[in-house]
Design a protein around this motif. Structure first.
Motif, PDB file in Angstrom:
ATOM      1  N   SER A   4       0.824  -1.203   0.000  1.00 19.96           N
ATOM      2  CA  SER A   4       0.000   0.000   0.000  1.00 19.96           C
ATOM      3  C   SER A   4       0.858   1.253   0.000  1.00 19.96           C
ATOM      4  O   SER A   4       1.758   1.402   0.811  1.00 19.96           O
ATOM      5  CB  SER A   4      -0.906   0.002   1.230  1.00 19.96           C
ATOM      6  N   THR A  53      -5.149  -5.507   5.426  1.00 22.53           N
ATOM      7  CA  THR A  53      -3.861  -4.816   5.442  1.00 22.53           C
ATOM      8  C   THR A  53      -3.093  -5.235   6.685  1.00 22.53           C
ATOM      9  O   THR A  53      -3.622  -5.186   7.795  1.00 22.53           O
ATOM     10  CB  THR A  53      -4.045  -3.289   5.441  1.00 22.53           C
ATOM     11  N   GLU A  85      -2.568  -6.587   1.641  1.00 21.70           N
ATOM     12  CA  GLU A  85      -1.754  -5.399   1.422  1.00 21.70           C
ATOM     13  C   GLU A  85      -0.870  -5.157   2.641  1.00 21.70           C
ATOM     14  O   GLU A  85      -1.203  -5.550   3.756  1.00 21.70           O
ATOM     15  CB  GLU A  85      -2.639  -4.178   1.168  1.00 21.70           C
ATOM     16  N   GLU A  87       1.573  -2.352   4.887  1.00 19.14           N
ATOM     17  CA  GLU A  87       1.808  -0.959   5.197  1.00 19.14           C
ATOM     18  C   GLU A  87       2.833  -0.906   6.326  1.00 19.14           C
ATOM     19  O   GLU A  87       2.650  -1.556   7.358  1.00 19.14           O
ATOM     20  CB  GLU A  87       0.494  -0.317   5.646  1.00 19.14           C
TER      21      GLU A  87
END
Length: 726
Positions: A4, A53, A85, A87
């Motif tokens: 991300s 995420t 994702e 991060e």
């Protein structure tokens, strides 16, 4: 799977309607439009559109952390792993390493440190979605299954994605269970299977964001003029010629020297080169590598600080008729990462935001906060991908980040400072230069009876904040790691060899100016060479086969002993080689993981040689991602092979002689040997593999050269002795 881009913007919380999950958290309460919040240890964010995420608390710099750790969460969550994702997590204590107690990726402990932490986070999340589905469908939940990021009720033909169940979790205030059962490894669908690198495609297609790729509105670029002598500083400077260059904005002094700011990097560099600087070169203009070698050799003859004393090695050696003595010398080594050091900073009155490819976020945050007089939480560290590090980006001084922060002070726009290759090689941090003196005695059966080793070199940890943990009775345990038979300090492992009389001494040869630093596998890159090569010398003097001797000495250590047995078989050790070829062996235990290698070489005349084949056996516990283990072994061998063949930083008149890849040559693809990787099957928890393969390759190659030529190399690199890797 994608990384991300939100990770490279200041992370202020979850988007509206999403939920954070992690260890020991309280489920969030619905908010109309404000972001929802969560408490400590928040690793997972689930959005209503079923986007999952993972907030990654470890750095990705080619180590495969993003892939292996995502696999852990996905396995227990029963998620579609390659759609998760990633991060980078904020620099706050809930994301600190459970092993280091800091936000640090180092020491090959990422996989082991995250193994229970992230699996538990995934299992907690799965349990909450099962509870939500049971609540929504008004049933007891016993017939529910999870698969592909959804909950299924096969008997009723119902299913719901995790994102669809999110509202139920919030409305019903479903809490994460305090205790969860983790999967039996026999039922793993993701863990233990070979998986391609999570961020690999982005690196191939150019979409990956490294520190040097950061571009922000109005950003200026900085290039720093640094004193060529360690410890020197600016006396006076004239920037008039620099300021007339189109695009140059200004110059100013910072701690590292003088920085020139411009609209782009190349203009900043031209402006830097146009500066007229008078340097106060300070007290280190007489420093040289040869001076260090002389002083260290003399120190090696003197009694040092006692790190280990098993039996009575000194008496045994003094009274023995069959003894051996050797001195091994290892030079400074540069990290020479592919992506040069860089950082970007935006300094405001009451806050600072940094974009830095760092292994050591909490340290950088602390140093920048102290520099600016800010509360630590007011310094935001954004962590992009890194183009290699080998320890360099875990700077205790945060030097490359501090450059950017100081350059950005007083500016109203972000400033990115990029180190040139020459700056990093000539002004960076190095694997310290070391001298090891070894003495040994052999019994009537040709077995090592006594071992006495004295290690002399600069301390990495002395006078740093790590001093209390890593300095034991005045000794830097990183100076002797890999020499000791018994656990020492924070290191719970020894050589995995048993020699009845074993004495290790050390001298901290502190030299102000040249900064010693961790280099991939830290001490083993010098202790490993000295120990494994001298062990070969004792084997030869005692009429023993080198691998057979290691098998005999390791019989009290089942994992190492098994490893060597497998290596003996896989390398066809007893098979004779043709004329002009040689075979060498070495074994090491770094960060718990035993690793052993056999290297086969061919001589080509005039000192030229090739490394044709390397067989590596590793016992890293449960193999989370066998494909990544193989890649890490190959990369570790490549780095270690290049270092033993070519690696060298020379100091003359306080200046580094080498400057770029022409005289710090990287390994070429044609020089790369065929590498066979054999992973010992294991149900033990996973341990590190990122640095381990670097540790045996240098002594294995040096021992192979002896096997082929009868010549012992005791001063490195090999090129210093007329041997050229082709």
């Amino acid at each position: 799977m994608s990384i991300s881009r939100r990770g490279f913007i200041k992370m202020s919380g979850a988007v509206a309607g999403s939920m954070f999950l992690g260890l020991s958290i309280v489920a969030p309460v619905r908010a109309n439009s404000a972001p929802q919040t969560a408490q400590i240890n928040t690793f997972l964010r689930i959005d209503p559109d079923n986007t999952i995420t993972l907030l990654m608390s470890y750095s990705e710099f080619g180590n495969g952390a993003y892939t292996s750790l995502t696999m852990m969460v996905a396995e227990e969550l029963d998620a579609v792993w390659d759609t998760i994702e990633l991060e980078p997590a904020p620099t706050s204590p809930e994301y600190y390493s459970p092993i280091f107690g800091e936000y640090l990726t180092a020491g090959s402990v990422t996989t082991g440190g995250a193994w229970l932490q992230l699996r538990t986070a995934g299992a907690q999340a799965r349990a909450m979605f099962l509870a939500a589905a049971a609540q929504r469908w008004q049933m007891d939940g016993k017939q529910l299954e999870t698969r592909d990021s959804q909950v299924l009720w096969p008997a009723a033909g119902k299913q719901a994605t995790y994102g669809q169940l999110l509202s139920t979790i919030i409305d019903e205030n479903i809490q994460p269970p305090e205790q969860v059962s983790l999967k039996d490894p026999a039922k793993f669908n993701i863990l233990g299977k070979p998986r391609l690198r999570q961020e690999g495609l982005s690196k191939v297609n150019g979409s990956a964001v490294f520190g040097i790729d950061i571009k922000l509105p109005g950003m200026l670029y900085g290039s720093v003029a640094r004193c060529p002598v360690y410890g020197g500083k600016v006396a006076t400077y004239d920037d008039s010629d620099a300021l007339v260059i189109k695009g140059v904005v200004k110059s100013k002094r910072i701690s590292a020297g003088v920085v020139v700011l411009a609209k782009d990097y190349w203009t900043a560099r031209k402006g830097r080169d146009a500066l007229k600087i008078q340097w106060d070169e300070g007290p280190n203009t007489a420093l040289s590598s040869e001076q260090f070698y002389r002083e260290y050799r003399a120190l090696a003859d003197e009694p040092g600080m006692l790190a280990e004393d098993i039996g009575d090695a000194k008496t045994v050696i003094a009274s023995s008729d069959n003894t051996l003595e050797a001195v091994y010398e290892m030079p400074y080594l540069a990290h020479a990462t592919m992506e040069p050091m860089n950082a970007t900073a935006l300094v405001k009155v009451d806050s600072c935001e940094v974009w830095s490819g760092t292994q050591y976020q909490s340290n950088d945050q602390e140093i920048v906060a102290k520099l600016l007089g800010l509360p630590q939480e007011k310094v935001i560290i954004n962590r992009p991908l890194m183009g290699g590090t080998f320890g360099r980006r875990a700077s205790k001084t945060a030097d490359f980040t501090v450059d950017a922060v100081e350059a950005a002070q007083g500016e109203i726009v972000p400033v990115q400072v990029i180190w040139s290759r020459e700056e990093d090689i000539r002004g960076g941090h190095y694997r310290p230069l070391f001298v090891h003196k070894l003495r040994g005695a052999i019994d009537e059966n040709g077995m090592p009876l006594a071992w006495h080793q004295t290690a002399v070199g600069q301390s990495i940890m002395q006078h740093t904040k790590h001093d209390p943990a890593y300095m034991v009775n005045g000794m830097d345990i990183y100076s002797v790691d890999g020499c000791l038979q018994e656990p020492f300090g924070v290191f719970p492992y020894g050589t995995n060899y048993t020699i009845p009389n074993h004495r290790i001494e050390t001298h901290n040869a502190l030299k102000v100016g040249v900064r010693p630093h961790e280099w991939r596998a830290v001490a083993h890159t010098h202790t490993g060479i000295a120990y494994e090569c001298f062990l070969d010398e004792l084997a030869h003097a005692g009429g023993k086969d080198p691998l057979a001797l290691r098998l005999a000495l390791s019989k009290d250590y089942p994992r190492m002993h098994k490893l060597l047995r497998v290596l003996e078989e896989k390398s066809a050790w007893s098979t004779p080689l043709s004329e002009g070829r040689g075979r060498g062996v070495a074994a090491r235990v770094y960060s718990v993981t035993p690793t052993a290698q056999v290297a086969e070489i061919t001589l080509h005349g005039d000192g030229k040689f090739s490394v044709d084949r390397v067989i590596c056996v590793v016992d890293c516990g449960f193999a989370v991602n066998p494909l990544n283990i193989e890649a890490q072994v190959q990369g570790g061998i490549a780095l270690g092979l290049n270092a033993v063949a070519n690696g060298n930083i020379d100091l003359e008149a306080g200046r580094v002689v080498q400057s770029n890849f022409h005289d710090v040559p990287p390994l070429r693809i044609g020089q790369m040997p065929t590498i066979e990787v054999h992973i010992i099957p294991s149900d033990e928890p996973p341990t590190g593999v990122g640095e381990q393969a670097t540790t045996p390759i240098a002594p294995a190659v040096a021992n192979a050269i002896f096997n082929a030529t009868g010549r012992r190399i005791r001063s490195f690199p090999l090129s210093k002795n007329g041997f050229t890797l082709v």
